[in-house]
Design an enzyme around this catalytic site. Structure first.
Site, PDB file in Angstrom:
ATOM      1  N   ASP A  58       0.878  -1.106  -0.070  1.00 37.66           N
ATOM      2  CA  ASP A  58      -0.043  -0.063   0.126  1.00 37.66           C
ATOM      3  C   ASP A  58       0.773   1.315  -0.273  1.00 37.66           C
ATOM      4  OD1 ASP A  58      -3.156   1.122   0.503  1.00 37.66           O
ATOM      5  OD2 ASP A  58      -1.720   2.078   1.673  1.00 37.66           O
ATOM      6  N   ALA A 114      -4.746   2.520  -0.794  1.00 41.10           N
ATOM      7  CA  ALA A 114      -4.689   1.765  -2.138  1.00 41.10           C
ATOM      8  C   ALA A 114      -5.118   0.378  -2.117  1.00 41.10           C
ATOM      9  CB  ALA A 114      -3.372   1.835  -2.615  1.00 41.10           C
ATOM     10  N   ASP A 115      -4.827  -0.419  -1.122  1.00 40.03           N
ATOM     11  CA  ASP A 115      -5.285  -1.738  -0.971  1.00 40.03           C
ATOM     12  C   ASP A 115      -6.808  -1.818  -0.997  1.00 40.03           C
ATOM     13  OD1 ASP A 115      -2.673  -2.614  -0.606  1.00 40.03           O
ATOM     14  OD2 ASP A 115      -2.919  -3.295   1.442  1.00 40.03           O
ATOM     15  N   ILE A 116      -7.352  -0.994  -0.197  1.00 37.51           N
ATOM     16  CA  ILE A 116      -8.947  -1.348   0.096  1.00 37.51           C
ATOM     17  C   ILE A 116      -9.587  -0.311  -0.986  1.00 37.51           C
ATOM     18  CG2 ILE A 116     -11.091  -0.686   1.712  1.00 37.51           C
ATOM     19  CD1 ILE A 116      -9.192  -1.621   3.879  1.00 37.51           C
ATOM     20  N   ALA A 168      -9.493  -2.986  -3.539  1.00 40.93           N
ATOM     21  CA  ALA A 168     -10.992  -4.162  -3.157  1.00 40.93           C
ATOM     22  C   ALA A 168     -12.031  -3.457  -3.568  1.00 40.93           C
ATOM     23  CB  ALA A 168     -10.791  -4.205  -1.499  1.00 40.93           C
TER      24      ALA A 168
END
Length: 393
Positions: free
Chosen positions: A139, A167-169, A173
């Protein structure tokens, strides 16, 4: 009333945070999500800390309402099982580096030949194309490339690592879930599936509309604390109170700033909201002023003042907050087998009036649904025992 995604079958090859968060959104609204985990190890979050019993606590936060099977995809038998499951699946979700699923023989082209209606989503750091496609990252790296990290700082200071995985979520996602749902609508309309290429860098870059506009219009890259939304103006800032706690002020609109100025008895500041020559003066005054009272005292003083303010809370306070509780954003799920007891979880942020998010399936033990899934595609008890003996499942 049936949940909107009932009948949608998802094979989820992802692990840790982005992919499982994505598939949990879909599972909450009825999709049958089958976690396909490695025979040895499984989802990496299972081994994380702190633990609940023998399992990493973070695993429970992103894996409710799912089933789990174990498969050795490096074996011919494991691939064959995956192909049989994929034949009547609607979605495959994977989170490997580009090229890995091709080596394993479970890539989009292979699955598409088996099931032309498949929606196949690859969720990766930099996407399936471009010079960074094979570059490792997390991230922090994605938001660095996206320019977000460089703007998350006070002037002249080191950028601050955000407390959550943007960035991850937000970039990964959520966009993967949106892409899958759009592609599923395409299948319904056109009868053909498609490939969804989700990049966490792409998603992070898409979070820049306000600051990007500054650059596109002025032709000069904005810097930290040079925009009203990232620390340039005293009306949009975080201030330390007497007790070391904090209050955030977000009075961007002139009438809200005026309300704040009235509340603190500084009417002359109303005219200075956007005056860059007056910001240092106002910052200095407000920083001293906020340190004259504790956070609790500021909460009491500002309650009822319409100026976009909020106390900066810790997580103990967040999950006891009456608004968070009223919105069902924290609840408990009880392990039906009793091993893990009751586990507190974050609720779904998607609120539907007729079909709210379900709270049915406790996060699965690794391989918990091996027998159920294999029997659903024609394997006998004897065959399942042999597969287990040979390390295929």
């Amino acid at each position: 009333m049936a949940l909107p995604l009932e009948g949608v079958k998802i094979l989820d090859l992802s692990t840790m945070l982005p992919g499982p968060f994505c598939s949990m959104i879909l599972a909450d609204f009825g999709a049958e999500v089958i976690k396909v985990e490695a025979v040895k190890g499984g989802d990496l979050f299972r081994g994380g800390v702190p633990k609940i019993g023998d399992t990493g606590g973070a695993f429970f936060q992103v894996n409710r309402n799912k089933k789990s099977i174990t498969l050795n995809l490096k074996s011919d038998e494991g691939k064959e099982i995956f192909y049989k499951l994929a034949k009547d699946a609607d979605v495959v979700l994977e989170q490997y580096r580009p090229g890995v699923v091709k080596k394993l023989g479970v890539d989009y082209e292979t699955i598409k030949a088996i099931n032309p209606k498949i929606v196949y989503c690859s969720l990766s750091g930099y996407g399936q194309t471009g010079p960074y496609r094979l570059t490792s990252g997390h991230d922090l790296n994605y938001i660095s490339y996206a320019g977000i990290l460089g703007l998350t700082a006070r002037k002249g200071q080191t950028p601050t690592i955000p407390g959550v995985q943007i960035a991850d979520i937000g970039g990964g996602a959520l966009y993967a879930a949106i892409g899958i749902l759009i592609a599923l609508m395409g299948v319904k309309r056109n009868g053909v599936g498609q490939y969804v290429d989700t990049s966490m860098l792409d998603g992070a870059v898409s979070w820049l509309p306000v600051l990007a506009n500054d650059y596109f219009v002025k032709g000069v890259s904005p810097k930290a604390a040079e925009n009203i939304l990232n620390g340039q103006n005293a009306c949009y800032e975080v201030y330390e109170a007497k007790d070391g706690r904090y209050i955030s002020i977000g009075a961007i609109e002139p009438h809200l700033w005026a309300n704040f100025c009235d509340a603190i008895g500084k009417e002359e500041f109303k005219a200075y909201q956007r005056d860059l020559t007056k910001q240092d003066e106002m910052f200095a005054y407000l920083r001293d002023m906020f340190k004259s009272k504790t956070q609790a005292e500021w909460i009491e003083k500002l309650t009822g003042v319409d100026c976009c303010w909020a106390p900066v809370k810790n997580l103990e306070e967040v999950f006891a907050d009456p608004q968070v509780v009223a919105r069902d954003m924290v609840y408990e799920m009880t392990d039906p087998e009793g091993t893990y007891g009751s586990v507190r979880m974050i609720g779904s942020a998607v609120k539907l009036s007729e079909t709210p998010a379900r709270k049915e399936l406790f996060p699965p033990r690794k391989g918990e649904h091996n027998t159920e899934m294999l029997k659903s595609i024609g394997y006998t008890d004897e065959q399942i025992a042999e597969l287990q003996k040979n390390g295929v499942i």
